[in-house]
Each structure stands twice: as structure tokens, then as C-alpha cells.
Scaffold this motif. Structure first.
Motif, mmCIF file in Angstrom:
data_model
loop_
_atom_site.group_PDB
_atom_site.id
_atom_site.type_symbol
_atom_site.label_atom_id
_atom_site.label_comp_id
_atom_site.label_asym_id
_atom_site.label_seq_id
_atom_site.Cartn_x
_atom_site.Cartn_y
_atom_site.Cartn_z
ATOM 1 N N GLY A 1 0.828 -1.207 0.000
ATOM 2 C CA GLY A 1 0.000 0.000 0.000
ATOM 3 C C GLY A 1 0.857 1.250 0.000
ATOM 4 N N THR A 2 0.253 2.353 0.367
ATOM 5 C CA THR A 2 0.969 3.631 0.417
ATOM 6 C C THR A 2 1.896 3.661 1.624
ATOM 7 N N CYS A 3 3.158 3.985 1.394
ATOM 8 C CA CYS A 3 4.152 4.053 2.468
ATOM 9 C C CYS A 3 4.555 5.504 2.701
ATOM 10 N N VAL A 4 4.543 5.921 3.959
ATOM 11 C CA VAL A 4 4.953 7.273 4.326
ATOM 12 C C VAL A 4 5.976 7.181 5.446
ATOM 13 N N ARG A 5 7.136 7.763 5.227
ATOM 14 C CA ARG A 5 8.166 7.779 6.258
ATOM 15 C C ARG A 5 7.964 8.961 7.186
ATOM 16 N N GLU A 6 8.184 8.746 8.468
ATOM 17 C CA GLU A 6 8.160 9.802 9.472
ATOM 18 C C GLU A 6 9.341 9.572 10.398
ATOM 19 N N GLY A 7 10.435 10.280 10.109
ATOM 20 C CA GLY A 7 11.670 10.021 10.848
ATOM 21 C C GLY A 7 12.156 8.616 10.557
ATOM 22 N N GLU A 8 12.389 7.848 11.597
ATOM 23 C CA GLU A 8 12.849 6.465 11.430
ATOM 24 C C GLU A 8 11.682 5.478 11.302
ATOM 25 N N SER A 9 10.473 5.955 11.479
ATOM 26 C CA SER A 9 9.313 5.075 11.397
ATOM 27 C C SER A 9 8.742 5.046 9.988
ATOM 28 N N LEU A 10 7.995 3.986 9.717
ATOM 29 C CA LEU A 10 7.338 3.819 8.423
ATOM 30 C C LEU A 10 5.867 3.512 8.665
ATOM 31 N N HIS A 11 4.993 4.227 7.971
ATOM 32 C CA HIS A 11 3.556 3.976 8.061
ATOM 33 C C HIS A 11 3.089 3.389 6.728
ATOM 34 N N VAL A 12 2.403 2.266 6.797
ATOM 35 C CA VAL A 12 1.870 1.620 5.597
ATOM 36 C C VAL A 12 0.349 1.699 5.657
ATOM 37 N N ILE A 13 -0.239 2.334 4.657
ATOM 38 C CA ILE A 13 -1.693 2.452 4.563
ATOM 39 C C ILE A 13 -2.194 1.320 3.678
ATOM 40 N N THR A 14 -3.069 0.500 4.207
ATOM 41 C CA THR A 14 -3.460 -0.706 3.492
ATOM 42 C C THR A 14 -4.876 -1.120 3.893
ATOM 43 N N GLY A 15 -5.311 -2.286 3.404
ATOM 44 C CA GLY A 15 -6.612 -2.826 3.760
ATOM 45 C C GLY A 15 -6.468 -4.018 4.689
ATOM 46 N N PRO A 16 -7.565 -4.470 5.286
ATOM 47 C CA PRO A 16 -7.491 -5.566 6.265
ATOM 48 C C PRO A 16 -6.988 -6.876 5.670
ATOM 49 N N GLU A 17 -7.157 -7.051 4.370
ATOM 50 C CA GLU A 17 -6.750 -8.317 3.748
ATOM 51 C C GLU A 17 -5.237 -8.486 3.667
ATOM 52 N N ARG A 18 -4.460 -7.415 3.859
ATOM 53 C CA ARG A 18 -2.988 -7.512 3.748
ATOM 54 C C ARG A 18 -2.298 -7.512 5.103
ATOM 55 N N ILE A 19 -3.056 -7.389 6.178
ATOM 56 C CA ILE A 19 -2.453 -7.230 7.502
ATOM 57 C C ILE A 19 -1.583 -8.421 7.886
ATOM 58 N N ASN A 20 -2.088 -9.623 7.679
ATOM 59 C CA ASN A 20 -1.312 -10.809 8.090
ATOM 60 C C ASN A 20 0.033 -10.872 7.379
ATOM 61 N N GLU A 21 0.055 -10.539 6.090
ATOM 62 C CA GLU A 21 1.312 -10.566 5.331
ATOM 63 C C GLU A 21 2.286 -9.518 5.859
ATOM 64 N N ILE A 22 1.767 -8.330 6.154
ATOM 65 C CA ILE A 22 2.636 -7.256 6.648
ATOM 66 C C ILE A 22 3.236 -7.623 7.999
ATOM 67 N N MET A 23 2.410 -8.158 8.884
ATOM 68 C CA MET A 23 2.908 -8.517 10.205
ATOM 69 C C MET A 23 3.933 -9.639 10.128
ATOM 70 N N ALA A 24 3.724 -10.589 9.197
ATOM 71 C CA ALA A 24 4.684 -11.672 9.029
ATOM 72 C C ALA A 24 6.027 -11.134 8.533
ATOM 73 N N LEU A 25 5.980 -10.174 7.596
ATOM 74 C CA LEU A 25 7.218 -9.579 7.092
ATOM 75 C C LEU A 25 7.919 -8.790 8.198
ATOM 76 N N ALA A 26 7.143 -8.079 9.018
ATOM 77 C CA ALA A 26 7.737 -7.325 10.120
ATOM 78 C C ALA A 26 8.461 -8.260 11.089
ATOM 79 N N MET A 27 7.870 -9.431 11.350
ATOM 80 C CA MET A 27 8.515 -10.399 12.242
ATOM 81 C C MET A 27 9.813 -10.914 11.632
ATOM 82 N N ARG A 28 9.797 -11.183 10.321
ATOM 83 C CA ARG A 28 11.026 -11.672 9.667
ATOM 84 C C ARG A 28 12.127 -10.621 9.697
#
Length: 317
Positions: free
Chosen positions: A263-290
Motif C-alpha cells: 500500500g501507500t508508504c509514508v516515512r516519518e523520521g525512522e518510522s514507516l507507516h503503511v496504509i493498506t486494507g485488512p486483507e494484507r495485515i497478516n502478510e505485513i505482520m509476518a514480514l515485520a517479524m522476519r
């Protein structure tokens, strides 16, 4: 001075600005463009917010619209009257809470409000009644007879807002009206402003409080570097972000490439915000864990809309 009976009072927009520009010139340095072509309009009875970072041009525009500053070019009309050509006709229709404004130190809140109303031509009985009403609305009864010099910063700001609310002017300009107030006082101001617009007044306020803009304004304009970047309701702006959920990834600023497909990615300092839909949440969280970074999920807010439009946080200088 009582507002004159003007035929265009009902038929014209409360405020209309076309390509307003303001440039400050200096002998020693380059010219500074505070406004670079601001256009906007307010219908009668609207609450509209100018939202932007400090230095974006919000206060400059309000000063021009309220006859306190001349534009370099462009035009502003209040109920069909040009503010530059006919400021003396415009002023009876408006009331202003200036940024960093203070009540007269040698008056009490009750005296401050009453004297201001009398100076505007309000009769004695009406001035007394409105004074007491505004003191009650701003929860100032306990300090109503204390000299303003003895009040706290937040109390002084409430006196300024109470003074303007009491005018019941057709058009009110409020420049950061709740700065320095506690959360309860801020909500009292919001309630009073809503009542005024239900009674027919129009309000233009500046703020850098995102929650205030979302809770209070019916429409808002985001201003950055003297330009209007986008306009609409808070919900319209949030829908433009591209999703309904925000995933905030701590220390994810360097991983924008890995998360870009979600989805849309916006950087804020060292943080990253990803704007997405509920159907992609599991994939994003899995990538964050990796990647061994922490991530939190929440609903999209006006902050995401601001970040997407401006490219940086409203608190960033």
C-alpha cells in the motif's frame, strides 16, 4: 458601530478569497513569499479550518481576511465587500481571536467582555446578558471578577474566546483559539462554536491540532508553504489515503522498499507507516517479524492524510 443592513449579506458567500498572495521584502535578504495564491470560500453557517504546520501561512491569511494586513495581490471578500477597499464596512461583520492575543491586564474577564461589546455598539442590557452567557460557556464564573493579569495562560485564552463568542458576529476568525487550554476547556470552545454556527454565524479557524480540525470543522484546507494543497471534509481526505488501516513500523524507515507492495508508504523520521486494507495485515505482520521490527495496527486518521499530502508531520518544523 452596528453592522449596516446590506442586501448582499444573505446572498453572498461569507468569505471568498481569490489567488491571495503576500510577499515580504527585505533590504538585506531575499523576498519571503508567505502566501502563494490562496483561494477558498466559506458559505454562511460553515465551520472551516485552515490546517497546517507552523509557518505554513495560516496566520498571514487570517490577518489579511480580517483587514489587519494588506495582500500583495489577489482579493478577499466578506459578504461581498472587498476587505482591502472597504475595511471600515467589513469590520462590523467580523470578530477576531488573534494568535497570542491577551485580554487587557487591568480589567476583569467580566469587564473585558462587556467593554468590548459596548465598543461594538451593543446596547447595555444585551451586552450584560451576552457577557454572562459567554462567561458561563467558557467556565469563567469563578474568575470573572479577578484582574486578567492574575489569570493563567489558559484562562486568558478562554477570556479571549469568550469575548469573541459574545459578539455573535456573522463571521468569526479564530487563530489557534485553544492553544494552551486543557482538554476540557478545548471541548467547551468546540461546543460554543458549534452553537454559533447553528445560529447562523460562520467560523474560520486555524489550528495545527489534528483532532481539533477533525472534530470541529465541516471542511478543511491543508496549507503548506503558502499554498492550499488540498480541501475537503476529514472523511474525504482520509479516503484519498488509499486504505482504511495504518500499520506503523518502528525503525522501518529503511524498509520502505520491502513494504511498498502492500500500500501507500509514508516515512516519518525512522518510522514507516503503511496504509493498506485488512486483507494484507497478516502478510505485513509476518514480514515485520522476519525483519525483526515491531509493528502496530490502527485505523487511518487525519494524520495519515496530512502526511500523504504534505510529506511530513504537522509537528515537524
Amino acid at each position: 458601530i452596528r453592522p449596516p443592513r446590506l442586501r448582499w449579506f444573505v446572498t453572498e458567500p461569507a468569505l471568498r478569497a481569490e489567488d491571495v498572495r503576500k510577499t515580504y521584502h527585505s533590504r538585506r535578504g531575499p523576498a519571503v513569499e508567505a502566501l502563494r495564491g490562496v483561494s477558498l470560500a466559506l458559505a454562511k453557517g460553515e465551520r472551516v479550518a485552515l490546517l497546517g504546520r507552523n509557518g505554513a501561512g495560516k496566520t498571514t491569511f487570517l490577518r489579511i481576511a480580517s483587514t489587519l494586513l494588506a495582500p500583495t495581490s489577489g482579493a478577499v471578500e466578506v459578504f461581498g465587500l472587498d476587505v482591502s477597499r472597504s475595511p471600515e464596512l467589513v469590520r462590523p461583520f467580523i470578530a477576531v481571536v488573534p494568535q497570542e492575543g491577551k485580554p487587557f491586564f487591568h480589567l476583569t474577564p467580566r469587564e473585558q467582555i462587556y467593554a468590548y461589546l459596548r465598543a461594538r455598539g451593543v446596547d447595555r442590557e444585551t451586552a450584560k446578558s451576552r457577557t454572562e452567557q459567554s462567561l458561563e460557556q467558557m467556565d469563567l464564573n469563578e474568575v470573572a471578577n479577578r484582574l486578567c493579569i492574575t489569570l493563567s495562560g489558559g484562562q486568558k485564552q478562554r477570556v479571549m474566546v469568550a469575548t469573541v463568542i459574545a459578539t455573535e458576529a456573522p463571521l468569526l476568525f479564530l487563530d489557534e483559539p485553544t492553544i494552551g487550554m486543557d482538554p476540557f476547556a478545548r471541548r467547551s470552545v468546540w461546543g460554543s462554536l458549534r452553537r454559533l454556527t447553528r445560529a447562523g454565524s460562520t467560523i474560520l479557524l486555524t489550528t495545527h491540532y489534528l483532532d481539533e480540525a477533525e472534530a470541529l470543522s465541516q471542511r478543511l484546507y491543508i496549507i503548506e508553504e503558502g499554498r492550499v494543497l488540498v480541501a475537503g471534509t476529514a472523511e474525504e481526505l482520509k479516503r484519498q489515503v488509499g486504505g482504511t488501516l495504518r500499520v506503523s513500523i518502528t525503525d522501518g524507515g529503511k524498509l520502505s522498499g520491502e513494504f511498498a507492495s502492500f500500500g501507500t508508504c509514508v516515512r516519518e523520521g525512522e518510522s514507516l507507516h503503511v496504509i493498506t486494507g485488512p486483507e494484507r495485515i497478516n502478510e505485513i505482520m509476518a514480514l515485520a517479524m522476519r525483519e525483526k521490527v515491531s509493528a502496530t495496527v490502527g485505523p487511518v486518521t487525519l494524520e495519515e492524510a496530512f502526511l500523504r499530502v504534505v510529506g511530513r508531520s504537522i509537528e515537524e518544523e
